[in-house]
Design a protein around this motif. Structure first.
Motif, PDB file in Angstrom:
ATOM      1  N   VAL A 215       0.832  -1.202   0.000  1.00  0.00           N
ATOM      2  CA  VAL A 215       0.000   0.000   0.000  1.00  0.00           C
ATOM      3  C   VAL A 215       0.867   1.252   0.000  1.00  0.00           C
ATOM      4  CG1 VAL A 215      -1.684   1.331   1.319  1.00  0.00           C
ATOM      5  CG2 VAL A 215      -1.950  -1.148   1.113  1.00  0.00           C
ATOM      6  N   LEU A 216       1.857   1.278   0.886  1.00  0.00           N
ATOM      7  CA  LEU A 216       2.713   2.453   0.999  1.00  0.00           C
ATOM      8  C   LEU A 216       3.551   2.655  -0.263  1.00  0.00           C
ATOM      9  CD1 LEU A 216       3.758   4.743   2.802  1.00  0.00           C
ATOM     10  CD2 LEU A 216       5.467   3.151   3.701  1.00  0.00           C
ATOM     11  N   GLY A 217       4.211   1.587  -0.722  1.00  0.00           N
ATOM     12  CA  GLY A 217       5.034   1.694  -1.920  1.00  0.00           C
ATOM     13  C   GLY A 217       4.226   2.040  -3.151  1.00  0.00           C
ATOM     14  N   GLY A 218       3.047   1.429  -3.295  1.00  0.00           N
ATOM     15  CA  GLY A 218       2.202   1.718  -4.444  1.00  0.00           C
ATOM     16  C   GLY A 218       1.712   3.153  -4.453  1.00  0.00           C
ATOM     17  N   ALA A 219       1.297   3.646  -3.289  1.00  0.00           N
ATOM     18  CA  ALA A 219       0.801   5.021  -3.208  1.00  0.00           C
ATOM     19  C   ALA A 219       1.911   6.030  -3.521  1.00  0.00           C
ATOM     20  CB  ALA A 219       0.230   5.290  -1.809  1.00  0.00           C
ATOM     21  N   ILE A 220       3.086   5.795  -2.962  1.00  0.00           N
ATOM     22  CA  ILE A 220       4.213   6.700  -3.219  1.00  0.00           C
ATOM     23  C   ILE A 220       4.624   6.647  -4.686  1.00  0.00           C
ATOM     24  CG2 ILE A 220       6.637   7.152  -2.679  1.00  0.00           C
ATOM     25  CD1 ILE A 220       6.126   6.177   0.129  1.00  0.00           C
ATOM     26  N   ALA A 221       4.607   5.447  -5.273  1.00  0.00           N
ATOM     27  CA  ALA A 221       4.995   5.312  -6.676  1.00  0.00           C
ATOM     28  C   ALA A 221       4.026   6.056  -7.594  1.00  0.00           C
ATOM     29  CB  ALA A 221       5.060   3.835  -7.063  1.00  0.00           C
ATOM     30  N   LEU A 222       2.720   5.943  -7.322  1.00  0.00           N
ATOM     31  CA  LEU A 222       1.738   6.643  -8.144  1.00  0.00           C
ATOM     32  C   LEU A 222       1.891   8.159  -8.014  1.00  0.00           C
ATOM     33  CD1 LEU A 222      -1.476   4.476  -7.596  1.00  0.00           C
ATOM     34  CD2 LEU A 222      -0.098   4.678  -9.680  1.00  0.00           C
TER      35      LEU A 222
ATOM     36  N   LYS B 124       5.911  -7.801  -6.534  1.00  0.00           N
ATOM     37  CA  LYS B 124       5.509  -7.352  -5.199  1.00  0.00           C
ATOM     38  C   LYS B 124       6.662  -6.615  -4.520  1.00  0.00           C
ATOM     39  CE  LYS B 124       1.805 -10.453  -3.681  1.00  0.00           C
ATOM     40  NZ  LYS B 124       1.416 -11.460  -2.660  1.00  0.00           N
ATOM     41  N   ALA B 125       7.840  -7.226  -4.577  1.00  0.00           N
ATOM     42  CA  ALA B 125       9.008  -6.589  -3.969  1.00  0.00           C
ATOM     43  C   ALA B 125       9.349  -5.281  -4.676  1.00  0.00           C
ATOM     44  CB  ALA B 125      10.199  -7.541  -4.004  1.00  0.00           C
ATOM     45  N   THR B 126       9.069  -5.205  -5.977  1.00  0.00           N
ATOM     46  CA  THR B 126       9.311  -3.969  -6.724  1.00  0.00           C
ATOM     47  C   THR B 126       8.454  -2.834  -6.190  1.00  0.00           C
ATOM     48  OG1 THR B 126       9.843  -5.237  -8.721  1.00  0.00           O
ATOM     49  CG2 THR B 126       9.275  -2.918  -9.015  1.00  0.00           C
ATOM     50  N   ILE B 127       7.174  -3.125  -5.975  1.00  0.00           N
ATOM     51  CA  ILE B 127       6.259  -2.101  -5.437  1.00  0.00           C
ATOM     52  C   ILE B 127       6.675  -1.697  -4.031  1.00  0.00           C
ATOM     53  CG2 ILE B 127       3.877  -1.626  -4.773  1.00  0.00           C
ATOM     54  CD1 ILE B 127       2.997  -3.511  -7.021  1.00  0.00           C
ATOM     55  N   ILE B 128       6.989  -2.687  -3.209  1.00  0.00           N
ATOM     56  CA  ILE B 128       7.393  -2.386  -1.827  1.00  0.00           C
ATOM     57  C   ILE B 128       8.666  -1.550  -1.806  1.00  0.00           C
ATOM     58  CG2 ILE B 128       8.191  -3.417   0.337  1.00  0.00           C
ATOM     59  CD1 ILE B 128       6.360  -5.801  -0.278  1.00  0.00           C
ATOM     60  N   SER B 129       9.599  -1.850  -2.700  1.00  0.00           N
ATOM     61  CA  SER B 129      10.875  -1.118  -2.719  1.00  0.00           C
ATOM     62  C   SER B 129      10.687   0.350  -3.072  1.00  0.00           C
ATOM     63  CB  SER B 129      11.847  -1.772  -3.699  1.00  0.00           C
ATOM     64  OG  SER B 129      11.385  -1.655  -5.036  1.00  0.00           O
ATOM     65  N   CYS B 130       9.552   0.703  -3.673  1.00  0.00           N
ATOM     66  CA  CYS B 130       9.288   2.107  -3.997  1.00  0.00           C
ATOM     67  C   CYS B 130       9.083   2.950  -2.740  1.00  0.00           C
ATOM     68  CB  CYS B 130       8.068   2.225  -4.916  1.00  0.00           C
ATOM     69  SG  CYS B 130       8.363   1.639  -6.598  1.00  0.00           S
ATOM     70  N   ALA B 131       8.857   2.293  -1.609  1.00  0.00           N
ATOM     71  CA  ALA B 131       8.763   3.024  -0.348  1.00  0.00           C
ATOM     72  C   ALA B 131      10.134   3.482   0.130  1.00  0.00           C
ATOM     73  CB  ALA B 131       8.099   2.157   0.720  1.00  0.00           C
ATOM     74  N   PHE B 132      11.204   2.927  -0.482  1.00  0.00           N
ATOM     75  CA  PHE B 132      12.574   3.346  -0.180  1.00  0.00           C
ATOM     76  C   PHE B 132      12.893   4.524  -1.098  1.00  0.00           C
ATOM     77  CE2 PHE B 132      17.301   2.341  -0.481  1.00  0.00           C
ATOM     78  CZ  PHE B 132      17.594   2.876   0.767  1.00  0.00           C
ATOM     79  N   LEU B 133      12.914   5.727  -0.562  1.00  0.00           N
ATOM     80  CA  LEU B 133      12.952   6.942  -1.368  1.00  0.00           C
ATOM     81  C   LEU B 133      14.108   7.008  -2.368  1.00  0.00           C
ATOM     82  CD1 LEU B 133      11.759   9.690   1.145  1.00  0.00           C
ATOM     83  CD2 LEU B 133      10.459   8.425  -0.585  1.00  0.00           C
ATOM     84  N   PRO B 134      15.301   6.494  -2.067  1.00  0.00           N
ATOM     85  CA  PRO B 134      16.348   6.524  -3.102  1.00  0.00           C
ATOM     86  C   PRO B 134      15.937   5.829  -4.399  1.00  0.00           C
ATOM     87  CG  PRO B 134      17.336   6.079  -0.977  1.00  0.00           C
ATOM     88  CD  PRO B 134      15.845   6.039  -0.763  1.00  0.00           C
ATOM     89  N   VAL B 135      15.073   4.818  -4.308  1.00  0.00           N
ATOM     90  CA  VAL B 135      14.626   4.125  -5.515  1.00  0.00           C
ATOM     91  C   VAL B 135      13.821   5.068  -6.413  1.00  0.00           C
ATOM     92  CG1 VAL B 135      13.097   2.308  -6.383  1.00  0.00           C
ATOM     93  CG2 VAL B 135      14.668   1.834  -4.493  1.00  0.00           C
ATOM     94  N   LEU B 136      12.849   5.767  -5.820  1.00  0.00           N
ATOM     95  CA  LEU B 136      12.043   6.692  -6.616  1.00  0.00           C
ATOM     96  C   LEU B 136      12.873   7.872  -7.104  1.00  0.00           C
ATOM     97  CD1 LEU B 136       8.629   6.772  -4.744  1.00  0.00           C
ATOM     98  CD2 LEU B 136       9.225   5.607  -6.869  1.00  0.00           C
ATOM     99  N   THR B 137      13.826   8.303  -6.297  1.00  0.00           N
ATOM    100  CA  THR B 137      14.713   9.383  -6.747  1.00  0.00           C
ATOM    101  C   THR B 137      15.503   8.939  -7.965  1.00  0.00           C
ATOM    102  OG1 THR B 137      14.930  10.152  -4.465  1.00  0.00           O
ATOM    103  CG2 THR B 137      16.539  10.965  -6.050  1.00  0.00           C
TER     104      THR B 137
END
Length: 316
Positions: free
Chosen positions: A23-30, A116-129
């Motif tokens: 939920v957290l990673g998906g929301a941040i990614a969107l 699943k792990a890809t979405i969750i990893s989006c909660a790690f801000l360096p990934v989205l950066t």
């Protein structure tokens, strides 16, 4: 409490954490996707460097500029990569930027092992950066994982090492702990050197300019909002210090036979250490020992009188 009950509680806890992470990673990614798309159509910060480098090769314009690392569109890699990027430079810049970003997502999926792990990893801000600026960090991390999982990945390792230098730190680990990778490492290095020779024959001036650029950047003070320094006074000195520390970690990894440690040292070592460069650390999940929560063999009891299992690659 019986062992079965403890395993059951751990499984429930892991399920809850997974759901929260999704939920957290998906929301941040969107949310990040919307922000990225609105920022100059999602072109990013680093992709223009590659696209303009290819355009400069086509147009015969200077490839390198005496500007600090933080300059938008600055190209700092070897001329051979700019020459290889020429076909993509014929396409619209925004299309190339999004294709490159998609490759980053695919590399992230390979690094962590599942969607699943890809979405969750989006909660790690360096990934989205990293996905926002679209550097080569995730692509190089994928090469490192590939080299550790399959000897064919060693063919690509010299190319990755030429880009960011840090991947060379994994070579001693592979050489001593994975003897089957020695031939691919040598062949890959020879192929890369041959490509550089052809590049030099075609455009010797570009290589002279590359050397001049390295001299300039060596004495330039590192700058940037996300840049992390050990020695702020100069780019070259700071990189040498960080590279030396990472080399010690890589040697320890080879001695104690810990591939996750070699991966960590090689994946985050680069000329300029920024916040986004920690993105590959999400790949450490792939190195968890068999028996940890989430691995397919986690529910299997360990055989009696057997030595403790060493960390292995779990099936993804």
């Amino acid at each position: 409490m019986t062992a079965a009950r403890r395993r059951g509680r751990r499984a429930i806890a892991l399920g809850i954490l997974t759901d929260v992470g999704l939920v957290l990673g998906g929301a941040i990614a969107l949310a990040a996707l919307v922000v990225i798309a609105k920022d100059n159509s999602g072109i990013g910060f680093d992709t223009p460097s590659y696209w303009y480098a290819g355009r400069h090769v086509i147009e015969g314009a200077p490839l390198y500029q005496p500007d600090p690392y933080s300059t938008l569109g600055l190209y700092t890699y070897q001329p051979v990569f700019a020459q290889l990027f020429v076909p993509l430079a014929l396409l619209p810049e925004v299309l190339v930027a999004w294709v490159w970003r998609v490759t980053g997502v695919l590399c992230l999926r390979y690094i962590v092992g599942s969607w699943k792990a890809t979405i969750i990893s989006c909660a790690f801000l360096p990934v989205l950066t990293e996905l926002s600026i679209s550097n080569v960090t995730l692509q190089i991390a994928a090469v490192l994982v590939f080299a550790l999982r399959d000897k064919r990945g060693a063919y690509l390792l010299p190319w990755a090492a030429a880009l960011k230098f840090g991947p060379v730190l994994i070579v001693p680990y592979l050489w001593f702990r994975r003897p089957e990778t020695r031939r691919p490492l040598i062949v890959g290095a020879l192929v890369f050197l041959a490509a550089c020779l052809v590049s030099f024959i075609l455009a010797p001036r570009l290589w002279a300019d590359y050397v001049d650029m390295l001299r300039f950047q060596n004495v330039t003070e590192l700058s940037g909002m996300q840049v992390i320094h050990l020695i702020p006074s100069g780019g070259g000195i700071d990189f040498i210090a960080r590279f030396g520390l990472a080399a010690l970690v890589a040697v320890v990894a080879a001695i104690v036979n810990r591939d996750w440690l070699a991966y960590a040292a090689a994946s985050i070592t680069c000329p300029v250490l920024a916040f986004s460069r920690f993105a590959p650390l999400v790949g450490l999940w792939r190195f968890r020992p068999v028996g940890w929560p989430g691995s397919r063999r986690s529910a299997e009891p360990a055989p009696a009188c057997q030595p403790e299992a060493q960390p292995q690659w779990p099936s993804a």
